[in-house]
Design a protein around this motif. Sequence first.
Motif, PDB file in Angstrom:
ATOM      1  N   TYR A   1       0.836  -1.203   0.000  1.00  0.00           N
ATOM      2  CA  TYR A   1       0.000   0.000   0.000  1.00  0.00           C
ATOM      3  C   TYR A   1       0.868   1.249   0.000  1.00  0.00           C
ATOM      4  O   TYR A   1       1.945   1.275   0.602  1.00  0.00           O
ATOM      5  CB  TYR A   1      -0.910   0.001   1.237  1.00  0.00           C
ATOM      6  CG  TYR A   1      -1.667  -1.298   1.393  1.00  0.00           C
ATOM      7  CD1 TYR A   1      -2.705  -1.628   0.530  1.00  0.00           C
ATOM      8  CD2 TYR A   1      -1.327  -2.205   2.394  1.00  0.00           C
ATOM      9  CE1 TYR A   1      -3.373  -2.823   0.653  1.00  0.00           C
ATOM     10  CE2 TYR A   1      -1.999  -3.405   2.525  1.00  0.00           C
ATOM     11  CZ  TYR A   1      -3.021  -3.715   1.652  1.00  0.00           C
ATOM     12  OH  TYR A   1      -3.677  -4.908   1.766  1.00  0.00           O
TER      13      TYR A   1
ATOM     14  N   ASP B   1      -4.585   4.766   1.366  1.00  0.00           N
ATOM     15  CA  ASP B   1      -4.696   3.867   0.213  1.00  0.00           C
ATOM     16  C   ASP B   1      -5.209   2.497   0.661  1.00  0.00           C
ATOM     17  O   ASP B   1      -6.096   1.905   0.027  1.00  0.00           O
ATOM     18  CB  ASP B   1      -3.326   3.732  -0.454  1.00  0.00           C
ATOM     19  CG  ASP B   1      -3.320   2.719  -1.592  1.00  0.00           C
ATOM     20  OD1 ASP B   1      -4.292   2.703  -2.378  1.00  0.00           O
ATOM     21  OD2 ASP B   1      -2.355   1.945  -1.697  1.00  0.00           O
TER      22      ASP B   1
ATOM     23  N   GLN C   1      -8.841   0.579  -0.452  1.00  0.00           N
ATOM     24  CA  GLN C   1      -8.925  -0.779  -0.976  1.00  0.00           C
ATOM     25  C   GLN C   1      -9.775  -1.672  -0.078  1.00  0.00           C
ATOM     26  O   GLN C   1     -10.559  -2.502  -0.559  1.00  0.00           O
ATOM     27  CB  GLN C   1      -7.521  -1.371  -1.120  1.00  0.00           C
ATOM     28  CG  GLN C   1      -6.660  -0.675  -2.173  1.00  0.00           C
ATOM     29  CD  GLN C   1      -5.369  -1.417  -2.445  1.00  0.00           C
ATOM     30  OE1 GLN C   1      -5.350  -2.649  -2.539  1.00  0.00           O
ATOM     31  NE2 GLN C   1      -4.265  -0.679  -2.568  1.00  0.00           N
TER      32      GLN C   1
ATOM     33  N   GLN D   1     -13.468  -0.957  -0.608  1.00  0.00           N
ATOM     34  CA  GLN D   1     -14.018  -1.592  -1.801  1.00  0.00           C
ATOM     35  C   GLN D   1     -14.419  -3.033  -1.527  1.00  0.00           C
ATOM     36  O   GLN D   1     -15.428  -3.515  -2.043  1.00  0.00           O
ATOM     37  CB  GLN D   1     -12.999  -1.530  -2.942  1.00  0.00           C
ATOM     38  CG  GLN D   1     -12.735  -0.124  -3.473  1.00  0.00           C
ATOM     39  CD  GLN D   1     -11.636  -0.092  -4.521  1.00  0.00           C
ATOM     40  OE1 GLN D   1     -11.085  -1.128  -4.896  1.00  0.00           O
ATOM     41  NE2 GLN D   1     -11.299   1.103  -4.985  1.00  0.00           N
ATOM     42  N   ARG D   2     -13.632  -3.722  -0.699  1.00  0.00           N
ATOM     43  CA  ARG D   2     -13.949  -5.113  -0.357  1.00  0.00           C
ATOM     44  C   ARG D   2     -15.210  -5.213   0.510  1.00  0.00           C
ATOM     45  O   ARG D   2     -15.876  -6.254   0.520  1.00  0.00           O
ATOM     46  CB  ARG D   2     -12.758  -5.744   0.374  1.00  0.00           C
ATOM     47  CG  ARG D   2     -12.973  -7.184   0.820  1.00  0.00           C
ATOM     48  CD  ARG D   2     -12.984  -8.163  -0.329  1.00  0.00           C
ATOM     49  NE  ARG D   2     -11.665  -8.241  -0.940  1.00  0.00           N
ATOM     50  CZ  ARG D   2     -10.689  -9.052  -0.502  1.00  0.00           C
ATOM     51  NH1 ARG D   2     -10.894  -9.848   0.538  1.00  0.00           N
ATOM     52  NH2 ARG D   2      -9.527  -9.078  -1.114  1.00  0.00           N
TER      53      ARG D   2
ATOM     54  N   LEU E   1      -7.055  -8.258   3.323  1.00  0.00           N
ATOM     55  CA  LEU E   1      -6.674  -8.176   1.917  1.00  0.00           C
ATOM     56  C   LEU E   1      -5.401  -8.943   1.593  1.00  0.00           C
ATOM     57  O   LEU E   1      -5.233  -9.428   0.478  1.00  0.00           O
ATOM     58  CB  LEU E   1      -6.487  -6.708   1.509  1.00  0.00           C
ATOM     59  CG  LEU E   1      -7.690  -5.779   1.707  1.00  0.00           C
ATOM     60  CD1 LEU E   1      -7.346  -4.381   1.208  1.00  0.00           C
ATOM     61  CD2 LEU E   1      -8.916  -6.315   0.998  1.00  0.00           C
TER      62      LEU E   1
END
Length: 444
Positions: free
Chosen positions: A4, A9, A13, A16-17, A178
Amino acid sequence: MGIYQDRADAGRQLGQRLTHLRGQEAVILGVPRGGVPVAFEVAVALDAPLDVIVVRKLGVPSQAELAMGAIGEDGAYALERGVLSATRVKREELRSVEARERTILEDRVARFRTGRDRVDLRGRIAVVVDDGIATGSTARVACRIARNLGAAKVILAVPVASADVLAGLTEPDEVVCLATPPRLTAVGYHYRDFSPTGDDEVVWLLAAAAERLQNASSTARDRGLDEEVRIPADGLWLQGHLHLPGSTAGVVVFAHGSGSGRHSPRNRFVATTLQRAGLGTLLLDLLNPGEELNRANVFNIELLARRLIAATGWLGGRPDTASRSVGYFGASTGAGAALWAAAELGEKIGAVVSRGGRPDLAGARLAFVRAPTLLIVGSADHRVLELNRRAQAMMGCPNGLELVPGATHLFEEPGTLEAAAILAVDWFVQYLPHGEGGAGNRSS
């Protein structure tokens, strides 16, 4: 190289998950301090409220980064028996560390919750967010607190964690991660920018999240313009975020330093303070992701200044900003670039402020800066303070040097970033013309 760019950032991400949780009565709970910038972006993605669960790691006396346990609000407690056995920590040492961390925890709770009620978790989905998990102690304690506060479901969400640790967690109902590297030696290795998060940033992010929800029903007209933009420069596109108030106030362009960009929590903190004073702001990435991989670009002051000049020209070509005055706010190496660009543009720049900056990197061009310039330095940032004093001696423009008591280079001490932001507001309000001239209309 990190996975990242920075915590923001990672948060985007992760958000979004987790988009399936939008509209599901979720509450995002950041683990201070590093988990809060991640949680803020998750809260934005889910349009959900943001709160904190304050947890303190109990570090092994001889290896402070190695967790032997954790404590949290409401008496939550967890110990890592394996670590305690391997390090042979004595009971008195454990009690001493716990007492010290308990004092810090109580101070943090008081600071983060001053003037702000805890978000009610009863019957809701609690999403506990941190910037990463190494031993799992703080994650376990945070999940227990959420459960004790009445959460109907507890989800632990992190950008990176040890696969072995995740497999042993029983406190959350669900885990979203992630990245699970086979050997996690340190969370920070998975971020390009893992600089410390200050208390001021946590307070600001909580306030900004609350304000975002409060203003959710306001029209775009009421808020003025607030949008992501792309600016052409050197044959590529610079990514930026432009905020314009409904008035004709000036616009402050931010020159980030040390490889950070428009998502820098510290500069966003300052930008929000300027916006509340009625000023416009342009936060932008002076380097694209590929260029950031070359560390030398961070110190290529001529390149950064050229990008600033391009952004200023772009403002001068927009109907809604052409008549607005322009100022520069530079941090770290960005301050050198801001002063270099100000010297090139002359009277087109109304004022310059440097925070913890390296104005000396502008070199001989300092003598050609016309814009009134304020240098803000932490009183404990001794080397940078000396460099600022040398740079100030080379300036012929109206200028000032302000020390923020007790602040180090990153202004992470309580109250120091806020003090710097207030100094910046006062300077721009005093020297940045209101609706007179503009990036494209003032002569040099």
